[in-house]
Design an enzyme around this catalytic site. Structure first.
Site, PDB file in Angstrom:
ATOM      1  N   LYS A 185      -2.820  12.448  31.329  1.00 16.81           N
ATOM      2  CA  LYS A 185      -3.679  11.971  30.245  1.00 16.81           C
ATOM      3  C   LYS A 185      -5.063  12.607  30.371  1.00 16.81           C
ATOM      4  O   LYS A 185      -5.586  12.774  31.475  1.00 16.81           O
ATOM      5  CB  LYS A 185      -3.767  10.448  30.328  1.00 16.81           C
ATOM      6  N   SER A 203      -3.746   3.562  24.784  1.00 21.00           N
ATOM      7  CA  SER A 203      -4.368   4.844  24.501  1.00 21.00           C
ATOM      8  C   SER A 203      -3.676   6.037  25.163  1.00 21.00           C
ATOM      9  O   SER A 203      -4.102   7.179  25.010  1.00 21.00           O
ATOM     10  CB  SER A 203      -5.826   4.792  24.964  1.00 21.00           C
ATOM     11  N   SER A 223      -2.654   0.044  27.874  1.00 27.03           N
ATOM     12  CA  SER A 223      -2.552   1.439  27.428  1.00 27.03           C
ATOM     13  C   SER A 223      -1.528   2.295  28.145  1.00 27.03           C
ATOM     14  O   SER A 223      -1.275   3.419  27.729  1.00 27.03           O
ATOM     15  CB  SER A 223      -3.925   2.117  27.510  1.00 27.03           C
TER      16      SER A 223
END
Length: 467
Positions: free
Chosen positions: A78, A148, A172
């Site tokens: 990420k 996210s 997330s």
């Protein structure tokens, strides 16, 4: 073509010499090039680093030495994780061109285990959301992958890479893992280091892996977990071998099902959860009805007070310099944090301590080893949705809904695993959440693995994305 093989399947093929790490890595790079114009899961592809790491893995193998099951396996991180020589900008123009000079601890551990960093996956800017625009859900491109960590979810679910890293402040990791039909864990707070990972909320941020199945999660956790000197929140509790008890089953395990709060207004989601509970009971688990503390109803207001205050503090100086480069939805969350009083923040933290104590009392008094819930009240929301609306007329904003079942366990720091537990009429996945006692991450994985032995949801994959 997409490759949906697991880490353990790919590792076996590498050991047998069926292919090389360069073969796997090049195939991953090719799949990203062919499909990511549609999926938009990546913000940076690290071709040179990836091929160099793959070649190093192949050379080790030729010399008769390997670094373990992750050696030679491609993955994505990420875009909050610092990666040496690879742009890391939290999917924001604010940090465009930022190239770290060293890997964060989590990435360094994967590098030292031989894993191959393919690139950086998209996140909702600075992790401020549950949608991750403009990434699409590979099960249905008109729906979000969740956030996210949506870029990681979409990249793994679509077969671009076999696993990836996410972060979790209010859900997330678990939201996109569930929305994309994957298996993942939000470990106990402090179990996996988060130094060198951009913060949303220092006191509730977690880091962890997102994979195809629970065995892969255990393999990843064996590398990622453990104390790191660079992370002041890193725990010093002994780290178990996550593979050691994975296959121990659930015979006699005491698993709780809540009578309150964790009920959904969507009958199909509730039915899928009830079925999953029944399957665990049939596998030998002792299912216990429990009442979670009534204070759980105040978790989201308290969490938002903490997130907004800590997030605003993290961005304060930069926002004053570069406010025009922040997207409007993120700016709208940073600004309110400026107006949260110190007393409000302290009261939210005091509430969190009380809620944490009450949750631990509930586990102690009932004797449960883990709590079972749906991961989300609904399946992945549409790209253009502002709210969920249930058949009974209930409605709520998409962000509030998405974090409803996940955010309590960021406040407590408990380990929480999610696994796929079915699909709705639109072929969007459901998730089952398994929440353990602090530091009992391995028990959560044990329950999840037992569930995957009696179901096949984790073996299903979306149709290939047409580039």
């Amino acid at each position: 073509m997409p490759d949906f093989r697991t880490i353990h399947e790919l590792a076996a093929g590498l050991a047998e010499g069926e292919y090389s790490s360069r073969d796997l890595t090049q195939a991953s790079l090719d799949e990203i090039a062919a499909t990511d114009g549609v999926l938009k899961a990546w913000v940076a592809v690290a071709t040179d680093r990836a091929l160099a790491e793959a070649d190093a893995s192949d050379q080790r193998r030729k010399e008769g030495r390997t670094l373990g099951p992750l050696d030679g396996i491609p993955y994505g991180a990420k875009d909050l994780y610092d990666t040496e020589g690879v742009e890391t900008r939290s999917s924001s123009e604010v940090l465009a061109g930022r190239i770290p000079d060293r890997d964060c601890s989590a990435v360094a551990r994967l590098r030292d285990a031989g894993a191959v960093l393919v690139g950086k996956t998209n996140t909702h800017e600075f992790a401020y959301g549950a949608a991750t625009p403009p990434t699409s859900n590979p099960w249905n491109l008109k729906h979000v992958p969740g956030g996210s960590s949506g870029g990681t979810g979409a990249a793994v679910a679509s077969g671009q890479v076999p696993f990836g890293l996410g972060t979790d402040t209010g859900g997330s990791i678990r939201i996109p893992t569930a929305f994309c039909g994957l298996s993942g864990i939000k470990p106990t707070f402090g179990r996996v280091p988060k130094d060198g990972v951009a913060a949303l909320s220092w006191s509730t941020d977690h880091t962890g892996p997102m994979c195809h199945d629970i065995e892969d999660v255990a393999i990843s956790m064996n590398i990622l977990a453990g104390h790191a000197e660079r992370d002041p929140n890193s725990g010093r509790f002994p780290v178990p071998d996550y593979m050691a008890r994975l296959r121990s089953g659930v015979q006699g395990a005491k698993l709780g099902v809540a009578n309150n709060y964790f009920k959904t207004h969507f009958p199909d989601v509730q039915a899928a959860f009830d079925t999953a509970v029944g399957q665990l009971a049939a596998a030998g688990a002792d299912i216990v009805s429990v009442d979670v503390p009534e204070s759980i109803e105040m978790v989201k207001p308290a969490a938002f007070a903490i997130w907004l205050a800590e997030g605003s503090a993290y961005h304060q100086a930069r926002y004053r310099r570069q406010k025009d480069q922040y997207t409007a939805d993120v700016a709208a969350l940073i600004l309110p944090g400026e107006f949260i009083l110190g007393t409000d923040y302290i009261n939210a933290r005091r509430f969190r301590s009380r809620f944490n104590h009450e949750m631990r009392q509930m586990y102690d008094q009932t004797g449960i080893q883990a709590l079972l819930t749906p991961t989300n009240p609904g399946t992945a929301f549409g790209q253009d949705w502002a709210e969920y609306t249930a058949p009974d007329g209930w409605s709520d904003a998409v962000l509030s809904t998405a974090i409803h079942f996940t955010s309590p366990f960021n406040m407590t720091g408990q380990p929480a695993v999610t696994v796929p537990s079915g699909f709705d009429a639109n072929d969007l996945p459901y998730g089952l959440q398994i929440v353990g006692r602090p530091w009992a991450d391995d028990f959560c994985l044990q329950v999840a693995y037992a569930y995957q032995q009696v179901t096949d949801w984790h073996l299903r994959h979306p149709a290939p994305v047409a580039g």
